[in-house]
Design a protein around this motif. Structure first.
Motif, mmCIF file in Angstrom:
data_model
loop_
_atom_site.group_PDB
_atom_site.id
_atom_site.type_symbol
_atom_site.label_atom_id
_atom_site.label_comp_id
_atom_site.label_asym_id
_atom_site.label_seq_id
_atom_site.Cartn_x
_atom_site.Cartn_y
_atom_site.Cartn_z
ATOM 1 N N VAL A 131 0.672 -1.089 0.056
ATOM 2 C CA VAL A 131 0.012 -0.161 0.155
ATOM 3 C C VAL A 131 1.045 1.254 0.004
ATOM 4 O O VAL A 131 1.806 1.379 0.702
ATOM 5 C CB VAL A 131 -1.028 0.194 1.153
ATOM 6 C CG1 VAL A 131 -1.809 1.300 1.317
ATOM 7 C CG2 VAL A 131 -1.929 -1.191 1.354
ATOM 8 N N HIS A 132 0.580 2.356 -0.636
ATOM 9 C CA HIS A 132 1.411 3.472 -1.110
ATOM 10 C C HIS A 132 1.380 3.916 0.298
ATOM 11 O O HIS A 132 0.296 4.070 1.223
ATOM 12 C CB HIS A 132 0.725 4.329 -1.987
ATOM 13 C CG HIS A 132 1.656 5.326 -2.229
ATOM 14 N ND1 HIS A 132 1.788 6.661 -1.703
ATOM 15 C CD2 HIS A 132 2.667 5.598 -3.280
ATOM 16 C CE1 HIS A 132 2.613 7.339 -2.492
ATOM 17 N NE2 HIS A 132 3.080 6.830 -3.329
ATOM 18 N N ARG A 181 -5.857 -0.357 5.749
ATOM 19 C CA ARG A 181 -4.973 -1.143 6.741
ATOM 20 C C ARG A 181 -4.494 -2.944 6.152
ATOM 21 O O ARG A 181 -3.621 -3.324 6.580
ATOM 22 C CB ARG A 181 -5.591 -1.514 8.110
ATOM 23 C CG ARG A 181 -5.910 -0.278 8.705
ATOM 24 C CD ARG A 181 -4.847 0.313 9.172
ATOM 25 N NE ARG A 181 -5.144 1.745 9.881
ATOM 26 C CZ ARG A 181 -5.419 1.780 11.217
ATOM 27 N NH1 ARG A 181 -5.107 0.679 11.942
ATOM 28 N NH2 ARG A 181 -5.483 3.085 11.615
ATOM 29 N N GLU A 182 -5.543 -3.334 5.185
ATOM 30 C CA GLU A 182 -5.466 -4.671 4.772
ATOM 31 C C GLU A 182 -5.330 -4.445 2.954
ATOM 32 O O GLU A 182 -5.933 -3.640 2.413
ATOM 33 C CB GLU A 182 -6.394 -5.574 4.982
ATOM 34 C CG GLU A 182 -6.476 -5.961 6.562
ATOM 35 C CD GLU A 182 -7.541 -6.958 6.669
ATOM 36 O OE1 GLU A 182 -7.110 -7.873 7.613
ATOM 37 O OE2 GLU A 182 -8.568 -6.964 6.314
#
Length: 852
Positions: free
Chosen positions: A215-216, A224-225
């Motif tokens: 995730v950037h 969060r996931e």
């Protein structure tokens, strides 16, 4: 002593031909009609039956041909070797007849093989398979659930559960009749009341691990996931303990499940995952599905869900392995797909199936036959064997056939094991996925083999120039097509990438590079949706379409057609001036005509012998002696060997006279022969129009016989009027004598012409040698002039030159005296020699020297 006394008895003449150097030395060999190419006597003379007076019984006299002594194994080996005789193993270039027979033999054997292959192939499939697949697909793909959707319209997880609790459960378990009456337990477990559900259906899913993607940084606090797209390296393999005795939350490997990978729409998935079997009844299956629904069995990490089951229809002896797939991509939503494999795994049930099995055994024998044939060709031609495209095609068909034979054996054993296991454990999932998958590959391989086998027919019919037009055209323009292909694909791939980049995000047909490639091919064929391109990009869409149509359709495609058309025109023009290697129809016509001619010859021979029996008895004593017999048959054009062998056959007592009983026996044999020939004629007439039966010259004149001997043996009184003519379809003795004399005159004339041609050739050769010698002498004279020292006087030069010229003149005179024609040198040569002599006289001074 008379000529009759000088001749051996009939018994001696029957054995007098055994020691000849040639098999044709025996006269009775000239009467054989089995393997002989030029039979001349009736079948009655084929089997010479002689009387053995010592044993008092008939024996069949066998002809001993002077062949080399060969062992049984040698002859057997040659016979076996001849079974694999082909145009590549035999020297047929110089023998047109052998080439025709070998090609025809290869073609007939191959057609039988092709028929067997087609029987085996089409025996494994039928139109029933299509209808069986259609019925199953309509039931599970098009049945609506409570919201009105079907499996085809699944777009999210909710739609999947609606399908599972509705059409899936109802389609798997048919527990009532159409009037809602309950089915007895013994008739439950059938889909559409006809298709037995094997084992239990199974649900399986594959998931990816949480945080399997990056995730950037700008979104780490919000997101969060992260669940990446499916990959076998990112699979979630964690298991959760379930107290309710469900296996849906326990991960199992591909080896534990004995599974296999599957290629779906988005990705290729492994055979591992989380599995759960459904129940035997609707209530049990619905209970399992509701439990999984409540426990959120499908999560954010789920990337695919499979529904697997297999049904069997005993009415048509077909299995249908069904797999329903719903992919949950990382984009969200759901993409449904499916796989219905209708296969025939139990091969031998009905009488037709056992007939197919017999054809399969014949097919195996043919493959073994062709393996030996190709091995012999490879042994003879070594690496040059692989230069022929037809040979590569042969090996391809053989390899595919061997693989199919191996799988056929494996499939038969494996199906028996699967069915035995299913009977012993009916409450387990029946995994026919692997077998059905390879059965479809087996069917595909057989289909490819049949395709290649049909194409291979061109190998055997290439003798006809019409049949070679395709291969000749493609072969001649191959270089031009190769250059054109490079240019075409450069432009085509440029348009493919342009279409993918411009419309890939909005148009399904351009969603990836492969779809874009085939979409452009469809545009060439006229299958396109212009409005989609225009909607995707209002300006670039029409421009892309017009440029592609102009450059590819109007320019490149027409260039391709021009290359093909020009080359075809050249090939057509060349073939118009060529002769066929041979015409098969002409070959059959010649064979048919040859058969008819043989029958004509046999019938003519029988007629000749009939006439001889009637008219050869000059003294009318009902006894026909050998001289009378010989004299009559000689006038009809038969050789001495033939005459004596035929007489000896029926002269049982060996007294050189055919009495009345012996003549009757000969007459009966001839009548039987004539009846058999008439029967053969009738059969030929039934098979087709019989060509004209004009009599072919049936006389075979021995080289040792001449017309003088014939005329000396004729009756001086001319009492035998039948010998002066042989009926409307025969040749009279006078005509025969005139033709013989004409042939003699032609031989003498040709001989004198040949001798004159030889004399002219000898003279030309002598003249050529004289020219070479003169050229050599003149060269010596010139060399002597140039090599003479400048200090020598003119007188010495003249003497030296005169000496050389005189030697040359003497040599010419000697050659003239010994020339073949007795003539001297040509006038021009003589005059030139005299001129040289006059110019070289002493006292002529320097002027004469300069003239030379």
């Amino acid at each position: 002593m008379t000529s009759r006394d000088n001749r051996p008895t009939s018994a001696q003449s029957r054995t007098a031909w055994g020691d000849m150097d040639s098999g044709y030395g025996r006269p009775d060999n000239q009467f054989e009609f089995g393997p002989r190419d030029d039979p001349d006597l009736p079948v009655a003379m084929e089997n010479d039956i002689y009387m053995d007076r010592d044993k008092g019984k008939n024996e069949v006299a066998t002809t001993k041909l002077p062949t080399e002594k060969q062992g049984c194994f040698t002859r057997f080996g040659k016979g076996v070797r001849s079974l694999w005789a082909t145009r590549q193993t035999e020297e047929t270039k110089g023998n047109r007849e052998l080439h025709v027979k070998t090609t025809l033999r290869e073609l007939i054997i191959y057609l039988v093989f092709l028929i067997i292959l087609c029987v085996v192939t089409f025996g494994m499939t039928s139109t029933t398979m299509y209808y069986y697949t259609k019925v199953m697909s309509d039931l599970f793909l098009d049945t609506t659930h409570e919201s009105g959707g079907t499996f085809r319209t699944i777009t999210n997880v909710e739609d999947f559960w609606k399908f599972a609790r509705g059409p899936l459960v109802r389609g798997l378990h048919w527990e009532t009749w159409y009037n809602n009456d309950a089915l007895p337990p013994s008739e439950q477990g059938y889909i559409y009341y006809e298709n037995k559900l094997l084992g239990l259906p199974r649900l399986r899913q594959l998931k990816v691990s949480s945080n399997s993607c990056v995730v950037h940084e700008n979104f780490k606090d919000v997101i969060r996931e992260c669940y990446d797209s499916y990959s076998s390296n990112l699979e979630d393999k964690t298991s959760v303990v379930n107290l309710d005795n469900y296996t849906a939350f326990t991960y199992k490997t591909e080896e534990e499940l004995d599974g296999s990978s599957h290629e779906a729409t988005i990705a290729t998935y492994s055979g591992a995952g989380y599995v759960q079997n459904l129940g035997k009844t609707q209530n049990e299956s619905l209970e399992v599905i509701n439990y999984l629904f409540k426990k959120l069995w499908i999560t954010r990490g789920t990337r695919v869900a499979f529904v697997d089951f297999t049904v069997y229809n005993a009415n048509i002896n077909l299995f249908c392995a069904i797999r329903l797939i719903v992919e949950f991509p990382a984009t969200g939503g759901a993409i449904p797909s499916w796989d219905f494999r209708t296969v025939k795994l139990i091969r031998y049930v009905t009488i037709k199936d056992y007939f197919i099995m017999a054809c399969e055994f014949i097919f195996v024998l043919f493959i073994a036959y062709y393996i030996v044939e190709e091995a012999l060709e490879i042994k003879k031609h070594k690496l040059s064997y692989f230069k022929s495209l037809w040979n590569i095609l042969d090996l391809t068909v053989i390899i595919i056939a061997l693989l199919c034979i191996a799988f056929d054996i494996y499939r038969t054993v494996e199906v028996d094991n699967k069915l035995s296991e299913l009977i012993s454990h009916p409450d387990q999932y029946a995994d026919f996925e692997f077998l059905s998958y390879w059965q479809t590959r087996f069917d595909n391989a057989i289909a490819i083999a049949v395709f290649f086998a049909w194409v291979k027919i061109f190998k055997y019919i290439s003798f006809n120039k019409t049949m070679t037009q395709l291969s000749s055209t493609l072969g001649r323009c191959a270089k031009d097509l190769l250059g054109f292909a490079v240019m075409f694909f450069i432009i085509f791939l440029a348009f493919t990438q342009l279409g993918y980049l411009l419309f890939g995000t909005q148009v399904k047909d351009f969603s990836n590079f492969g779809n874009s490639f085939f979409t452009l091919f469809r545009i060439i064929l006229g299958d396109f949706d212009f409005h989609q391109l225009e909607a995707a990009n209002r300006y670039l869409g029409p421009i892309f379409f017009m440029l592609f149509v102009f450059f590819v359709f109007f320019v490149l495609i027409n260039m391709f057609l021009a290359i093909i058309n020009d080359t075809y025109s050249e090939v057509k023009g060349d073939m118009a001036n060529q002769m066929n290697e041979f015409e098969m129809t002409d070959y059959f016509k010649r064979g048919y005509q040859k058969m008819v001619d043989k029958l004509n010859l046999k019938r003519d021979k029988i007629q000749d012998i009939h006439e001889t029996l009637k008219h050869a008895d000059i003294n009318g004593d009902d006894k026909l002696d050998f001289d009378e017999w010989r004299q009559d048959l000689k006038t009809r054009g038969y050789a001495d060997g033939e005459i004596e062998a035929l007489f000896a056959k029926y002269d049982i007592d060996g007294d050189r006279v055919l009495d009345k009983d012996e003549q009757i026996r000969m007459q009966e044999d001839l009548n039987n022969q004539k009846a058999a020939l008439n029967k053969e004629y009738d059969e030929l007439e039934k098979s087709g129009n019989r060509p004209g039966t004009a009599r072919r010259a049936s006389s075979r004149i021995s080289e040792n016989d001449d017309s003088g001997d014939e005329s000396s043996e004729m009756d001086e009184n001319g009492s035998k009027s039948t010998r002066s003519g042989r009926g409307s379809n025969g040749v009279s003795y006078e005509e025969f004598t005139v033709l013989s004399r004409r042939v003699d005159r032609m031989e003498h004339s040709i001989g004198s012409i040949v001798s004159k041609i030889d004399a002219v050739l000898v003279k030309l050769e002598a003249m050529e040698k004289a020219k070479l010698k003169r050229r050599e002498t003149m060269g010596k004279i010139l060399d002597s002039i140039t090599e003479t020292d400048g200090s020598n006087s003119d007188e010495m030069k003249r003497e030296q030159m005169e000496k050389l010229v005189r030697e040359e003149l003497e040599r010419w005179d000697s050659e003239t005296s010994f020339s073949p024609s007795g003539r001297g040198a040509s006038p021009s040569s003589g005059s030139s020699a005299r001129g040289v002599r006059a110019r070289s006289r002493p006292g002529s001074g320097q002027h004469g020297s300069s003239e030379v």
